[in-house]
Design a protein around this motif. Structure first.
Motif, short mmCIF file in Angstrom:
data_model
loop_
_atom_site.label_atom_id
_atom_site.label_comp_id
_atom_site.label_asym_id
_atom_site.label_seq_id
_atom_site.Cartn_x
_atom_site.Cartn_y
_atom_site.Cartn_z
N ASN A 41 -2.78 -35.83 0.01
CA ASN A 41 -2.31 -36.31 -1.24
C ASN A 41 -3.23 -37.35 -1.86
O ASN A 41 -3.35 -37.47 -3.74
CB ASN A 41 -0.92 -37.23 -1.68
CG ASN A 41 -0.24 -36.54 -1.18
OD1 ASN A 41 -0.14 -34.93 -1.31
ND2 ASN A 41 1.26 -36.57 -0.57
N ARG A 57 -4.97 -36.20 -5.80
CA ARG A 57 -4.12 -36.72 -7.10
C ARG A 57 -6.02 -36.61 -7.85
O ARG A 57 -6.06 -37.09 -9.02
CB ARG A 57 -4.40 -38.20 -6.95
CG ARG A 57 -2.53 -38.22 -6.71
CD ARG A 57 -1.86 -39.62 -6.28
NE ARG A 57 -0.63 -39.83 -5.47
CZ ARG A 57 -0.05 -39.78 -4.36
NH1 ARG A 57 -1.83 -40.43 -3.74
NH2 ARG A 57 0.35 -40.03 -3.69
N ASP A 78 -6.39 -34.13 -9.22
CA ASP A 78 -5.45 -34.00 -10.68
C ASP A 78 -6.32 -34.34 -11.86
O ASP A 78 -6.28 -33.64 -13.02
CB ASP A 78 -4.54 -33.78 -10.18
CG ASP A 78 -3.48 -34.18 -11.13
OD1 ASP A 78 -3.01 -32.84 -11.69
OD2 ASP A 78 -2.70 -34.97 -11.69
N ARG A 79 -6.40 -35.91 -11.41
CA ARG A 79 -7.22 -36.53 -12.43
C ARG A 79 -8.66 -35.39 -13.07
O ARG A 79 -8.62 -35.97 -14.25
CB ARG A 79 -7.82 -37.91 -12.12
CG ARG A 79 -6.92 -38.56 -12.20
CD ARG A 79 -6.90 -39.82 -11.48
NE ARG A 79 -7.74 -40.10 -9.98
CZ ARG A 79 -7.38 -40.11 -9.35
NH1 ARG A 79 -6.03 -40.54 -9.23
NH2 ARG A 79 -8.09 -40.55 -7.94
N ASP A 109 4.41 -37.45 -9.43
CA ASP A 109 3.16 -38.01 -8.57
C ASP A 109 2.09 -37.28 -8.36
O ASP A 109 0.96 -37.08 -9.84
CB ASP A 109 3.57 -37.86 -7.03
CG ASP A 109 2.57 -38.51 -6.08
OD1 ASP A 109 2.01 -39.92 -6.59
OD2 ASP A 109 3.59 -39.18 -5.08
N VAL A 110 1.62 -36.26 -7.62
CA VAL A 110 0.44 -35.49 -7.06
C VAL A 110 -0.49 -35.11 -7.97
O VAL A 110 -1.21 -34.68 -8.68
CB VAL A 110 -0.02 -34.81 -5.56
CG1 VAL A 110 -0.96 -33.61 -5.83
CG2 VAL A 110 0.86 -35.45 -4.56
#
Length: 130
Positions: free
Chosen positions: A5, A9, A12-13, A36-37
């Motif tokens: 995770n 993340r 994802d950014r 979240d993720v």
């Protein structure tokens, strides 16, 4: 799972930055985690009105609540092949982008199918793909 995770993340950014810079024209969400993720990319897609396709029931609903614009696709994740899902997403994006809808080329279908398979998403079918 915590380590995965953390990496997810971070990715994802990176995706969110590409969405803000308009380097990505559409998003495919498969059982995402809007709270979240996948929060950063989902917020960027909503803010910049970048269309999305996807499956995942409650995760799609949460992304929609955050303002993500989902296109129309057909079929579900159960008993759906990667190829049929790729066709569905390609046609859905074409409609959202105002493009003439015709049978997507094999190269596009193969590319999206590879992305779906590469994401570790398993699709099964009781019948052969179209």
């Amino acid at each position: 799972l915590k380590e995965v995770n953390v990496m997810a993340r971070s990715e994802d950014r990176r995706i969110a930055a590409a969405l803000r810079e308009r380097k990505i024209s559409g998003v495919i969400l498969v059982s995402s985690d809007p709270d979240d993720v996948n929060k950063s990319s989902i917020e960027a897609a909503a803010l910049h009105k970048i269309p999305a396709m996807g499956t995942g029931g409650s995760s799609v609903g949460k992304a929609m609540e955050k303002g993500v614009l989902f296109g129309e696709s057909f079929g579900g994740s159960v008993a759906t092949t990667a190829r049929s899902k790729a066709i569905s997403y390609a046609v859905g994006f074409a409609r959202m982008w105002g493009l003439r809808v015709r049978q997507p080329g094999d190269a596009l279908i193969a590319t999206i199918s590879t992305w779906i398979k590469g994401a570790g998403v398993a699709f099964s079918s009781t019948s052969p793909p179209p």
